[in-house]
Design a protein around this motif. Structure first.
Motif, PDB file in Angstrom:
ATOM      1  N   LEU A 120      12.042  -7.900   9.990  1.00  8.78           N
ATOM      2  CA  LEU A 120      12.063  -7.789   8.525  1.00  8.78           C
ATOM      3  C   LEU A 120      10.697  -8.128   7.943  1.00  8.78           C
ATOM      4  O   LEU A 120      10.182  -7.423   7.064  1.00  8.78           O
ATOM      5  CB  LEU A 120      13.132  -8.719   7.947  1.00  8.78           C
ATOM      6  N   GLY A 121      10.097  -9.211   8.443  1.00  4.70           N
ATOM      7  CA  GLY A 121       8.779  -9.604   7.946  1.00  4.70           C
ATOM      8  C   GLY A 121       7.728  -8.530   8.190  1.00  4.70           C
ATOM      9  O   GLY A 121       6.879  -8.260   7.330  1.00  4.70           O
ATOM     10  N   ILE A 122       7.795  -7.889   9.367  1.00  2.00           N
ATOM     11  CA  ILE A 122       6.828  -6.840   9.685  1.00  2.00           C
ATOM     12  C   ILE A 122       6.974  -5.661   8.721  1.00  2.00           C
ATOM     13  O   ILE A 122       5.982  -5.053   8.308  1.00  2.00           O
ATOM     14  CB  ILE A 122       6.993  -6.376  11.146  1.00  2.00           C
ATOM     15  N   THR A 123       8.204  -5.333   8.338  1.00  2.00           N
ATOM     16  CA  THR A 123       8.402  -4.213   7.408  1.00  2.00           C
ATOM     17  C   THR A 123       7.856  -4.521   6.018  1.00  2.00           C
ATOM     18  O   THR A 123       7.685  -3.616   5.204  1.00  2.00           O
ATOM     19  CB  THR A 123       9.893  -3.853   7.271  1.00  2.00           C
ATOM     20  N   LEU A 124       7.590  -5.794   5.733  1.00  2.00           N
ATOM     21  CA  LEU A 124       7.013  -6.157   4.435  1.00  2.00           C
ATOM     22  C   LEU A 124       5.489  -6.080   4.438  1.00  2.00           C
ATOM     23  O   LEU A 124       4.867  -6.067   3.378  1.00  2.00           O
ATOM     24  CB  LEU A 124       7.451  -7.577   4.047  1.00  2.00           C
ATOM     25  N   VAL A 125       4.888  -6.076   5.629  1.00  2.00           N
ATOM     26  CA  VAL A 125       3.417  -6.091   5.712  1.00  2.00           C
ATOM     27  C   VAL A 125       2.893  -4.955   6.593  1.00  2.00           C
ATOM     28  O   VAL A 125       1.745  -4.986   7.024  1.00  2.00           O
ATOM     29  CB  VAL A 125       2.914  -7.443   6.258  1.00  2.00           C
ATOM     30  N   LEU A 144       2.025   0.630   4.637  1.00  2.00           N
ATOM     31  CA  LEU A 144       2.188   0.344   3.212  1.00  2.00           C
ATOM     32  C   LEU A 144       0.835   0.094   2.558  1.00  2.00           C
ATOM     33  O   LEU A 144      -0.132  -0.297   3.222  1.00  2.00           O
ATOM     34  CB  LEU A 144       3.076  -0.894   3.029  1.00  2.00           C
ATOM     35  N   LEU A 145       0.767   0.315   1.264  1.00  2.00           N
ATOM     36  CA  LEU A 145      -0.433  -0.020   0.514  1.00  2.00           C
ATOM     37  C   LEU A 145      -0.578  -1.544   0.504  1.00  2.00           C
ATOM     38  O   LEU A 145       0.330  -2.265   0.093  1.00  2.00           O
ATOM     39  CB  LEU A 145      -0.340   0.504  -0.917  1.00  2.00           C
ATOM     40  N   ASN A 146      -1.732  -2.035   0.976  1.00  2.00           N
ATOM     41  CA  ASN A 146      -1.961  -3.470   1.054  1.00  2.00           C
ATOM     42  C   ASN A 146      -1.813  -4.120  -0.321  1.00  2.00           C
ATOM     43  O   ASN A 146      -2.305  -3.597  -1.328  1.00  2.00           O
ATOM     44  CB  ASN A 146      -3.365  -3.735   1.602  1.00  2.00           C
ATOM     45  N   ALA A 147      -1.140  -5.264  -0.366  1.00  2.00           N
ATOM     46  CA  ALA A 147      -0.884  -5.944  -1.636  1.00  2.00           C
ATOM     47  C   ALA A 147      -2.173  -6.245  -2.388  1.00  2.00           C
ATOM     48  O   ALA A 147      -2.205  -6.221  -3.632  1.00  2.00           O
ATOM     49  CB  ALA A 147      -0.116  -7.248  -1.387  1.00  2.00           C
ATOM     50  N   TYR A 148      -3.251  -6.528  -1.648  1.00  2.00           N
ATOM     51  CA  TYR A 148      -4.515  -6.859  -2.298  1.00  2.00           C
ATOM     52  C   TYR A 148      -5.153  -5.642  -2.969  1.00  2.00           C
ATOM     53  O   TYR A 148      -6.046  -5.788  -3.812  1.00  2.00           O
ATOM     54  CB  TYR A 148      -5.493  -7.453  -1.278  1.00  2.00           C
ATOM     55  N   ALA A 149      -4.712  -4.432  -2.583  1.00  2.00           N
ATOM     56  CA  ALA A 149      -5.300  -3.214  -3.141  1.00  2.00           C
ATOM     57  C   ALA A 149      -4.497  -2.637  -4.298  1.00  2.00           C
ATOM     58  O   ALA A 149      -4.925  -1.675  -4.938  1.00  2.00           O
ATOM     59  CB  ALA A 149      -5.445  -2.159  -2.043  1.00  2.00           C
ATOM     60  N   VAL A 150      -3.337  -3.222  -4.577  1.00  2.00           N
ATOM     61  CA  VAL A 150      -2.454  -2.659  -5.602  1.00  2.00           C
ATOM     62  C   VAL A 150      -3.104  -2.664  -6.972  1.00  2.00           C
ATOM     63  O   VAL A 150      -3.075  -1.667  -7.711  1.00  2.00           O
ATOM     64  CB  VAL A 150      -1.107  -3.415  -5.643  1.00  2.00           C
ATOM     65  N   SER A 151      -3.728  -3.784  -7.340  1.00  2.00           N
ATOM     66  CA  SER A 151      -4.293  -3.905  -8.688  1.00  2.00           C
ATOM     67  C   SER A 151      -5.447  -2.935  -8.934  1.00  2.00           C
ATOM     68  O   SER A 151      -5.721  -2.564 -10.084  1.00  2.00           O
ATOM     69  CB  SER A 151      -4.769  -5.343  -8.934  1.00  2.00           C
ATOM     70  N   SER A 152      -6.135  -2.515  -7.868  1.00  2.00           N
ATOM     71  CA  SER A 152      -7.276  -1.615  -8.020  1.00  2.00           C
ATOM     72  C   SER A 152      -6.921  -0.158  -7.731  1.00  2.00           C
ATOM     73  O   SER A 152      -7.809   0.699  -7.695  1.00  2.00           O
ATOM     74  CB  SER A 152      -8.412  -2.053  -7.081  1.00  2.00           C
ATOM     75  N   THR A 153      -5.635   0.123  -7.527  1.00  2.00           N
ATOM     76  CA  THR A 153      -5.192   1.484  -7.220  1.00  2.00           C
ATOM     77  C   THR A 153      -4.458   2.070  -8.413  1.00  2.00           C
ATOM     78  O   THR A 153      -3.548   1.431  -8.970  1.00  2.00           O
ATOM     79  CB  THR A 153      -4.260   1.489  -5.985  1.00  2.00           C
ATOM     80  N   ALA A 154      -4.853   3.258  -8.818  1.00  2.00           N
ATOM     81  CA  ALA A 154      -4.185   3.920  -9.944  1.00  2.00           C
ATOM     82  C   ALA A 154      -2.734   4.203  -9.595  1.00  2.00           C
ATOM     83  O   ALA A 154      -2.396   4.463  -8.431  1.00  2.00           O
ATOM     84  CB  ALA A 154      -4.901   5.229 -10.272  1.00  2.00           C
ATOM     85  N   ILE A 198      -0.548   5.489  -5.741  1.00  2.00           N
ATOM     86  CA  ILE A 198       0.285   4.627  -4.904  1.00  2.00           C
ATOM     87  C   ILE A 198       1.259   5.490  -4.102  1.00  2.00           C
ATOM     88  O   ILE A 198       1.995   6.293  -4.687  1.00  2.00           O
ATOM     89  CB  ILE A 198       1.063   3.609  -5.763  1.00  2.00           C
ATOM     90  N   PRO A 199       1.277   5.372  -2.775  1.00  2.00           N
ATOM     91  CA  PRO A 199       2.190   6.195  -1.970  1.00  2.00           C
ATOM     92  C   PRO A 199       3.647   5.798  -2.229  1.00  2.00           C
ATOM     93  O   PRO A 199       3.926   4.680  -2.694  1.00  2.00           O
ATOM     94  CB  PRO A 199       1.768   5.877  -0.537  1.00  2.00           C
ATOM     95  N   PHE A 200       4.562   6.710  -1.912  1.00  2.00           N
ATOM     96  CA  PHE A 200       5.970   6.409  -2.157  1.00  2.00           C
ATOM     97  C   PHE A 200       6.847   7.182  -1.177  1.00  2.00           C
ATOM     98  O   PHE A 200       6.440   8.172  -0.579  1.00  2.00           O
ATOM     99  CB  PHE A 200       6.355   6.773  -3.593  1.00  2.00           C
ATOM    100  N   TRP A 201       8.073   6.652  -1.023  1.00  2.00           N
ATOM    101  CA  TRP A 201       9.111   7.369  -0.284  1.00  2.00           C
ATOM    102  C   TRP A 201       9.873   8.230  -1.296  1.00  2.00           C
ATOM    103  O   TRP A 201      10.315   7.719  -2.330  1.00  2.00           O
ATOM    104  CB  TRP A 201      10.093   6.412   0.389  1.00  2.00           C
ATOM    105  N   VAL A 245      10.521   5.422  -4.170  1.00  2.00           N
ATOM    106  CA  VAL A 245      10.292   3.990  -3.971  1.00  2.00           C
ATOM    107  C   VAL A 245       8.852   3.793  -3.531  1.00  2.00           C
ATOM    108  O   VAL A 245       8.409   4.392  -2.542  1.00  2.00           O
ATOM    109  CB  VAL A 245      11.252   3.418  -2.909  1.00  2.00           C
ATOM    110  N   ASN A 246       8.110   2.980  -4.258  1.00  2.00           N
ATOM    111  CA  ASN A 246       6.705   2.732  -3.930  1.00  2.00           C
ATOM    112  C   ASN A 246       6.561   2.073  -2.564  1.00  2.00           C
ATOM    113  O   ASN A 246       7.319   1.153  -2.214  1.00  2.00           O
ATOM    114  CB  ASN A 246       6.056   1.845  -4.989  1.00  2.00           C
ATOM    115  N   MET A 247       5.582   2.548  -1.800  1.00  2.00           N
ATOM    116  CA  MET A 247       5.301   1.980  -0.476  1.00  2.00           C
ATOM    117  C   MET A 247       4.229   0.897  -0.629  1.00  2.00           C
ATOM    118  O   MET A 247       3.058   1.114  -0.334  1.00  2.00           O
ATOM    119  CB  MET A 247       4.840   3.078   0.477  1.00  2.00           C
ATOM    120  N   ILE A 248       4.650  -0.265  -1.116  1.00  2.00           N
ATOM    121  CA  ILE A 248       3.729  -1.371  -1.376  1.00  2.00           C
ATOM    122  C   ILE A 248       4.017  -2.504  -0.404  1.00  2.00           C
ATOM    123  O   ILE A 248       5.172  -2.889  -0.186  1.00  2.00           O
ATOM    124  CB  ILE A 248       3.880  -1.866  -2.828  1.00  2.00           C
TER     125      ILE A 248
END
Length: 666
Positions: free
Chosen positions: A190-195, A199-209, A213-216, A223-226
């Motif tokens: 479960l933890g691996i599926t969160l990181v 997925l788009l790296n959490a640190y890159a979310v704020s700088s990505t339009a 953002i990729p999605f399923w 659903v956003n792939m974050i």
């Protein structure tokens, strides 16, 4: 009539009677009770019971210290009370129901983060070192800019640093399943599926339009792939959902097919809900919590927040609530890239160490206390304050007050100056490694405050009778009467060379430490008596004394020995290892055997003890220390099996040496 029948009756009455006892059991040294109403326990009456060595309340349990004859006391207690004891697990479960919601939540949070601390501390050291390589300039350039070797080291160290902090959700979900007793590999997955790298790296979310953002795409919904790198709350929410789904399906799916369908129906829905609901919600909650804390510490009243946190952090450590700050710190770093909370924690560690150092200097010459205070000072300066707090500062009170005042002033200063840390886990003096480069100089000043103020205040407050609960105070002058300044009415000290000592030896090869450094307050506060501990290199445990084996505990983890001078010695292998029911121990002696330091008492499977989540310290304690006239800890640090570690002298030995009993002090 049992040996302890009278004492057992007194204890039953002092606890409020059988009707006030929900559950009870015993381990190697103590009776553990879960009471319906702790207020009904008459502590003053319990202290007067002959068999009782001490008492305290911890994790919802009222614990009464008996000693190595606790099995006999337990038998007599069950007889006089008409109650039946419970297993340790049942008593612990009952204790949790005895706690309020906040206590249970804090205990759960602590049990989740405690197994992660070694990795967090290592990660903090790594990121702190990288902070110096990248941030500190010499001659107008950083170290990595001037040296290809250090540039390579810096790049390599990112690998473990990323593994620890970016993939922290994996550790959290694993730890939750471990603590709740469900399938740990499912927590890891479960933890691996969160990181996941997909997925788009959490640190890159704020700088990505938003459009990038990729999605399923499920046709009817997207659903956003974050990713949730370094996110604490989303991982905790997902971990608990997995646990409760697994518990539900294990109850309702037949055992014959449970291995297939329980993991399937537990894991897949959790992953989906984690990315659709729990992750976004947890991220929002985490950002909100971070914003509140950060706002308080950067507002016009930041000095007040810094002062309050500095004053209260050490008292909060006593309650165990300090574990909640780990989650807040981690969330602050995830949201802002740094934390303004951790610098104050590091300074609080330093303040406790400085107060302990002052006590060590004030009591210099007291070899027994130096064996506690000096290692405790070093430990606190390196970020672990429990030995200093419980072994010295809380014992005397005034150094603890001096420490929290110094911590408050230092915390206020660094908060006003806006000091922030890149990482957590590195406390005490090494905490400067985690400080954002531009604030290192300011933090160094905060460190000086945390050293100087508690140190000076300890000597000042030592002369305040209301804050000094141990040392003798002259009623006329208010001055402290030092041990080497005894009044003329005291009997003359005997010549130390005229009295023979009996020696205690290292039962195994390893790091010898004073009892104050043991992570168990019963031993650390000498409730069981004087002694020492060894962090063993291997599992071979020899007798620490010359004597006769008096008892071997049913669960094999503790052995009692009577020395020829009448002192009773308990050899306790590991902490809380009574729960292992003897599995990791092979005992080679039995009651009645004559032993000496060349005789093997038992072999402890260190790997098995650690795998079960227990500490492996071997404790040697004199359980009838009331017969001691003097006890000296002669050595600490690395020692081999059979080395002389401590010396003991009984009152009877002193009388024999002088030819008469020592007169009582007037």
């Amino acid at each position: 009539m049992g040996k302890y029948e009278s004492d057992a009756k007194q204890l039953l009455s002092a606890l409020g009677g059988a009707d006030n006892i929900t559950s009870f059991m015993h381990c190697a040294t103590r009776m553990r009770f879960v009471l319906k109403d702790d207020a009904k326990a008459n502590k003053a009456a319990i202290e007067k019971i002959g068999a009782v060595r001490g008492m305290f309340t911890n994790a919802g349990q009222f614990q009464v210290i008996i000693g190595n004859e606790v099995p006999d006391f337990y038998h007599d207690f069950t007889t006089v009370s008409g109650l039946s004891g419970a297993s340790k697990e049942a008593t612990k479960a009952a204790a949790k129901t005895h706690q309020n919601v906040i206590q249970r939540a804090v205990a759960t949070l602590a049990e989740i983060f405690t197994p992660l601390l070694p990795a967090i501390i290592v990660g903090g050291l790594i990121l702190g070192f990288r902070n110096i390589l990248e941030g500190v300039q010499f001659g107008g350039a950083t170290i990595v800019e001037q040296s290809q070797f250090w540039a390579g080291v810096n790049a390599f160290l990112w690998l473990p640093g990323e593994a620890i902090f970016h993939f922290l959700p994996v550790g959290i979900t694993w730890s939750i399943t471990r603590k709740m007793g469900t399938t740990q590999i499912l927590g890891i997955v479960l933890g691996i599926t969160l990181v996941s790298p997909q997925l788009l790296n959490a640190y890159a979310v704020s700088s990505t339009a938003a459009s990038k953002i990729p999605f399923w795409d499920f046709g009817f919904a997207q659903v956003n792939m974050i990713g949730y790198q370094a996110q604490v709350i989303p991982a905790m929410l997902a971990g608990f959902m997995l646990v409760y789904l697994e518990r539900f399906f294990r109850k309702h799916i037949p055992q014959a097919i449970s291995m297939i369908f329980v993991p399937f129906f537990s894991l897949l829905p959790t992953i989906l809900v984690a990315h659709v609901v729990l992750g976004p919600f947890g991220w929002w909650v985490g950002d909100g919590l971070s914003a509140i804390v950060n706002a308080g510490l950067t507002s016009n009243f930041s000095w007040l927040f810094g002062l309050a946190f500095g004053l209260l952090y050490a008292p909060v450590v006593i309650t165990g609530l300090h574990h909640t700050t780990l989650a807040i710190d981690a969330q602050l770093i995830s949201t802002y890239g740094s934390t303004n909370l951790w610098p104050m924690i590091a300074l609080s560690n330093i303040a406790q160490g400085s107060a302990t150092l002052a006590v060590a200097i004030a009591h210099r010459g007291n070899k027994q206390e130096e064996g506690i205070s000096v290692p405790a000072t070093i430990s606190a300066y390196l970020g672990v304050t429990e030995p200093a707090m419980f072994g010295i500062n809380l014992k005397y009170v005034y150094p603890f007050i001096a420490a929290i005042i110094g911590s408050g002033i230092a915390g206020m200063f660094v908060t006003i100056m806006g000091v922030r840390a890149y990482s957590i886990g590195v406390g005490g003096l090494p905490g400067i490694l985690s400080i954002v480069g531009q604030f290192i100089g300011v933090f160094a000043i905060g460190m000086v405050i945390a050293v100087a103020v508690p140190f000076v205040l300890t000597f000042v407050l030592r002369k305040v009778p209301a804050l000094n609960k141990i040392e003798a105070v002259d009623d006329a002058t208010g001055a402290i009467i030092d041990e080497d300044e005894a009044p003329a009415t005291q009997p003359l000290a005997m010549d130390a060379e005229s009295v023979q000592f009996d020696y205690l030896y290292a039962p195994t090869t390893g790091q010898v430490m004073p009892l104050a450094a043991v992570p168990d307050q019963v031993f650390a506060q000498n409730m069981m008596g004087e002694g020492f501990a060894v962090d063993p290199q291997d599992g071979h445990i020899n007798s620490p004394v010359v004597g006769t084996v008096t008892s071997v505990f049913d669960t094999k983890h503790a052995i009692g020995i009577r020395m020829q001078n009448g002192l009773e010695v308990l050899v306790h292998m590991g902490l809380d290892t009574v729960a292992l029911k003897g599995a990791p121990f092979t005992v080679h002696v039995q009651p009645g055997d004559a032993v000496d330091p060349s005789v093997t008492l038992a072999v402890m499977d260190i790997a098995a003890v650690k795998a079960a989540g227990h500490s492996t310290e071997v404790i040697v304690v004199i359980t009838n220390s009331d017969r001691l006239d003097e006890f000296k800890l002669l050595a600490t640090g690395a020692h081999k099996m059979g080395d002389e570690i401590a010396a003991a002298k009984t009152a009877e030995m002193s009388e024999q040496a002088t030819g008469s009993a020592v007169a009582p002090a007037l």
